[in-house]
Design an enzyme around this catalytic site. Structure first.
Site, PDB file in Angstrom:
ATOM      1  N   GLY A   1      16.957  13.404  -4.399  1.00  0.00           N
ATOM      2  CA  GLY A   1      15.759  13.674  -3.596  1.00  0.00           C
ATOM      3  C   GLY A   1      15.400  12.389  -2.877  1.00  0.00           C
TER       4      GLY A   1
ATOM      5  N   VAL B   1      10.273  10.602   1.148  1.00  0.00           N
ATOM      6  CA  VAL B   1       9.637   9.265   1.045  1.00  0.00           C
ATOM      7  C   VAL B   1       9.568   8.730  -0.384  1.00  0.00           C
ATOM      8  CG1 VAL B   1       7.691   7.886   1.809  1.00  0.00           C
ATOM      9  CG2 VAL B   1       8.160  10.023   2.918  1.00  0.00           C
ATOM     10  N   MET B   2       9.103   9.559  -1.327  1.00  0.00           N
ATOM     11  CA  MET B   2       8.930   9.052  -2.699  1.00  0.00           C
ATOM     12  C   MET B   2      10.273   8.640  -3.311  1.00  0.00           C
ATOM     13  SD  MET B   2       5.781   8.896  -3.562  1.00  0.00           S
ATOM     14  CE  MET B   2       5.709   8.808  -5.355  1.00  0.00           C
ATOM     15  N   GLY B   3      11.270   9.529  -3.214  1.00  0.00           N
ATOM     16  CA  GLY B   3      12.584   9.254  -3.804  1.00  0.00           C
ATOM     17  C   GLY B   3      13.231   8.039  -3.158  1.00  0.00           C
TER      18      GLY B   3
ATOM     19  N   ASN C   1       5.494  16.018  -9.793  1.00  0.00           N
ATOM     20  CA  ASN C   1       4.244  16.451 -10.426  1.00  0.00           C
ATOM     21  C   ASN C   1       4.471  17.803 -11.105  1.00  0.00           C
ATOM     22  OD1 ASN C   1       2.142  14.593 -10.272  1.00  0.00           O
ATOM     23  ND2 ASN C   1       1.710  15.090  -8.125  1.00  0.00           N
TER      24      ASN C   1
ATOM     25  N   SER D   1       2.500   7.748 -10.219  1.00  0.00           N
ATOM     26  CA  SER D   1       1.292   7.680  -9.394  1.00  0.00           C
ATOM     27  C   SER D   1       1.319   6.461  -8.490  1.00  0.00           C
ATOM     28  CB  SER D   1       0.038   7.613 -10.266  1.00  0.00           C
ATOM     29  OG  SER D   1      -1.103   7.534  -9.436  1.00  0.00           O
ATOM     30  N   GLY D   2       0.669   6.630  -7.334  1.00  0.00           N
ATOM     31  CA  GLY D   2       0.525   5.495  -6.422  1.00  0.00           C
ATOM     32  C   GLY D   2       0.983   5.788  -5.010  1.00  0.00           C
TER      33      GLY D   2
ATOM     34  N   LYS E   1      -0.028  12.666 -16.784  1.00  0.00           N
ATOM     35  CA  LYS E   1      -0.195  12.620 -15.327  1.00  0.00           C
ATOM     36  C   LYS E   1      -1.170  13.695 -14.868  1.00  0.00           C
ATOM     37  CE  LYS E   1       0.209  11.351 -11.101  1.00  0.00           C
ATOM     38  NZ  LYS E   1       0.506  12.238 -10.063  1.00  0.00           N
TER      39      LYS E   1
ATOM     40  N   HIS F   1      -4.477  12.379 -15.534  1.00  0.00           N
ATOM     41  CA  HIS F   1      -4.737  11.371 -14.490  1.00  0.00           C
ATOM     42  C   HIS F   1      -5.252  12.066 -13.232  1.00  0.00           C
ATOM     43  CE1 HIS F   1      -3.517   9.352 -10.781  1.00  0.00           C
ATOM     44  NE2 HIS F   1      -3.657   8.203 -11.408  1.00  0.00           N
ATOM     45  N   ASN F   2      -4.587  13.129 -12.834  1.00  0.00           N
ATOM     46  CA  ASN F   2      -4.983  13.801 -11.592  1.00  0.00           C
ATOM     47  C   ASN F   2      -6.327  14.506 -11.722  1.00  0.00           C
ATOM     48  OD1 ASN F   2      -2.454  12.918 -10.789  1.00  0.00           O
ATOM     49  ND2 ASN F   2      -2.115  14.694  -9.499  1.00  0.00           N
TER      50      ASN F   2
ATOM     51  N   GLU G   1      -8.684  11.892 -11.325  1.00  0.00           N
ATOM     52  CA  GLU G   1      -8.654  11.554  -9.883  1.00  0.00           C
ATOM     53  C   GLU G   1      -9.572  12.505  -9.103  1.00  0.00           C
ATOM     54  OE1 GLU G   1      -4.604  10.987  -8.126  1.00  0.00           O
ATOM     55  OE2 GLU G   1      -5.193  12.562  -6.725  1.00  0.00           O
TER      56      GLU G   1
ATOM     57  N   ARG H   1     -14.039  21.561  -4.578  1.00  0.00           N
ATOM     58  CA  ARG H   1     -13.015  21.764  -3.536  1.00  0.00           C
ATOM     59  C   ARG H   1     -13.023  23.230  -3.099  1.00  0.00           C
ATOM     60  NH1 ARG H   1      -7.847  17.620  -4.207  1.00  0.00           N
ATOM     61  NH2 ARG H   1      -9.051  15.871  -4.959  1.00  0.00           N
TER      62      ARG H   1
ATOM     63  N   HIS I   1     -22.449  38.834 -35.331  1.00  0.00           N
ATOM     64  CA  HIS I   1     -21.339  37.867 -35.306  1.00  0.00           C
ATOM     65  C   HIS I   1     -21.491  36.771 -36.357  1.00  0.00           C
ATOM     66  CE1 HIS I   1     -19.434  39.688 -31.892  1.00  0.00           C
ATOM     67  NE2 HIS I   1     -20.549  39.618 -31.178  1.00  0.00           N
TER      68      HIS I   1
END
Ligand code: 6PG
Length: 467
Positions: A8, A11-13, A99, A125-126, A180, A183-184, A187, A285, A448
């Protein structure tokens, strides 16, 4: 033979592969998308090898092979595993750096184990910049396999202020992707808190974009030293290409999402974790889209009166509010991690998790050092606000958070996450929450039963019914 492989090359890979090469390791890169390999080939040298077929790629790697899969999460990962399996040898190590949902990672970990392949699910991340210059990495799976890739991962990871790499073993199975995901979620929570404070500065304190940019920059050098303070300041300062205005005033106020924050909420609900700030951030959102549709349909907004009675130190109150609200978002994330560790029988290393987030990742901030300290020396607080530092912070800043929510209410500015943070703090150590009434109602209409606060056992009352 190459020491590391990346599948892959978007950009990231590509950036992660370059990062590996820049740290002196040899790397092969492969993608099913030929133009991506062509673009990668421009960087070819004795340490960087572009590959155009699965076989060429796999055969270029030294054994045990160490392969990072950096592609879109979901089906493409399963398809890649199916392609790779017949070409690999027992003991090879696959790392999924996308992700991915941790449920998928749990499944893949066990599927690969049957074939003698080690599978590491790793949160990265980043963004693009981090991938090239130092991301925060959250690997989970087989610890022995992790140790074999650790030298490369430690070399490419971001380093915290003490120079320690922001990567360490998170825990078994899908624990890396779970961390992660949390983390998100954090975020989403902190981003929404920043947005609400921006809203307060804009519509309560009536600050201009440039004034707000300066305020966030000052906070970044004081009260709220955080990557999100830095970029909020920069977003506010940015001029528009198409008009003479600031670009922020022309960005449509509808928030998108790929959903990893939503996943945290799903699991939080399954675990019974009170992650209210994350919940409100996810809902905000959704709300932004609904509100936009309502406005487009011409539905009349509800207006509130202007509030002229504002204190002089309002901006400072907002800063302290953000500082405390940020702490609540972290606390809720760590609370869910604590509950997940217990429910899934994972030995999650909270101190390492905090340290991993100190640099490179989106939620990095000076406060993570205080969180690391809260989990140091064998301490395992059930809740971060049990820790002395955070307890003091709550006591010191709670009046500001209360005031901010009060002013927002007067002027009609919604503060879903700030209010959630306030309610969380008012609730978390409160011995007088009114859940006794819920239990009474449940027993009334459904027998109950309930527990009592003055004796052991389970009780039911024959409730008085009016004839
Ligand atoms: C990171 C981010 C990243 C995430 C984006 C977008 O740590 O670098 O978490 O992985 O994909 O922030 O997320 P949303 O599209 O869901 O906002």
């Amino acid at each position: 033979m190459q020491q590391f492989g990346v599948i892959g090359l978007s950009v990231m890979g590509k950036n992660l592969a370059l990062n590996v090469r820049n740290h002196g390791f040899s790397v092969s890169g492969f993608s099913i998308d030929k133009p991506e390999v062509d673009a990668f080939a421009k960087y070819e040298d004795d340490k960087l090898k572009p590959c155009y077929t699965w076989e060429e790629f796999v055969n270029s790697l030294e054994k045990p092979r160490k392969i990072l899969i950096q592609i879109m999460a979901g089906d493409p990962v399963d398809q890649t595993l199916q392609k790779l399996l017949p070409l690999l040898d027992k003991g090879d190590i696959l790392i999924d750096g996308g992700n991915s949902n941790y449920h998928d990672t749990n499944r893949r970990y066990h599927e690969m184990e049957k074939h003698g392949i080690h599978f590491i699910g790793m949160g990265v991340s980043g963004g693009e910049e981090g991938a090239l210059n130092g991301p925060a990495l959250m690997p989970g799976g087989d610890e022995e396999a992790y140790k074999k890739v650790a030298p490369i991962l430690e070399a490419i990871a971001a380093k915290n202020k003490e120079g320690q790499p922001c990567v360490s073993y998170m825990g078994p199975e899908g624990a890396g992707h779970y961390v992660k995901m949390v983390h998100n979620g954090i975020e989403y929570g902190i981003m929404q808190e920043f947005s609400e404070v921006y809203n307060l500065l804009r519509d309560v304190a009536r600050k201009s974009d440039d004034e707000m940019s300066k305020i966030f920059d000052e906070w970044n050098h004081g009260l709220v030293e955080a990557y999100l303070s830095e970029i909020t300041s920069k977003v506010l300062a940015q001029k528009d290409d198409l008009t003479k205005d600031h670009v922020i005033d022309h960005i449509l106020n509808v928030a998108s999402y790929k959903g990893t924050g939503n996943w945290m909420l799903e699991d939080g609900v399954a675990l019974g974790a009170p992650v209210t700030v994350i919940g409100e951030a996810v809902m905000a959102r959704f709300m932004s889209k609904q509100a936009h549709m309502a406005v487009k349909k011409g539905i009349k907004p509800i207006t509130f009166e202007e509030n002229s009675d504002l204190p002089d130190n309002l901006v400072d109150e907002f800063g302290k509010t953000l500082q405390l609200a940020q702490a609540v978002a972290y606390a809720q994330g760590f609370q869910q991690l604590t509950m997940a560790a217990e429910a899934y029988n994972w030995d999650l290393r909270f101190k390492s998790i905090a340290q991993n987030w100190e640099a490179g990742c989106i939620i990095r901030s000076a406060m993570l050092k205080d969180i690391e300290n809260a989990y140091s020396d064998g301490k395992k607080p059930m809740n971060l606000f049990q820790d002395e530092y955070f307890r003091n912070l709550a006591e010191k800043n709670l009046p500001s958070l209360r005031k901010s929510v009060e002013f927002a209410t007067k002027v009609g500015v919604p503060t879903p996450t700030l209010s959630a943070a306030l309610n969380y703090l008012e609730s978390i150590f409160n011995p007088n929450l009114p859940a006794n009434m819920i239990q009474g109602q449940r027993d009334y209409f459904g027998a109950h039963t309930y527990l009592r606060n003055d004796r052991e056992g389970t009780f039911h009352t024959e409730w008085y019914e009016e004839k």
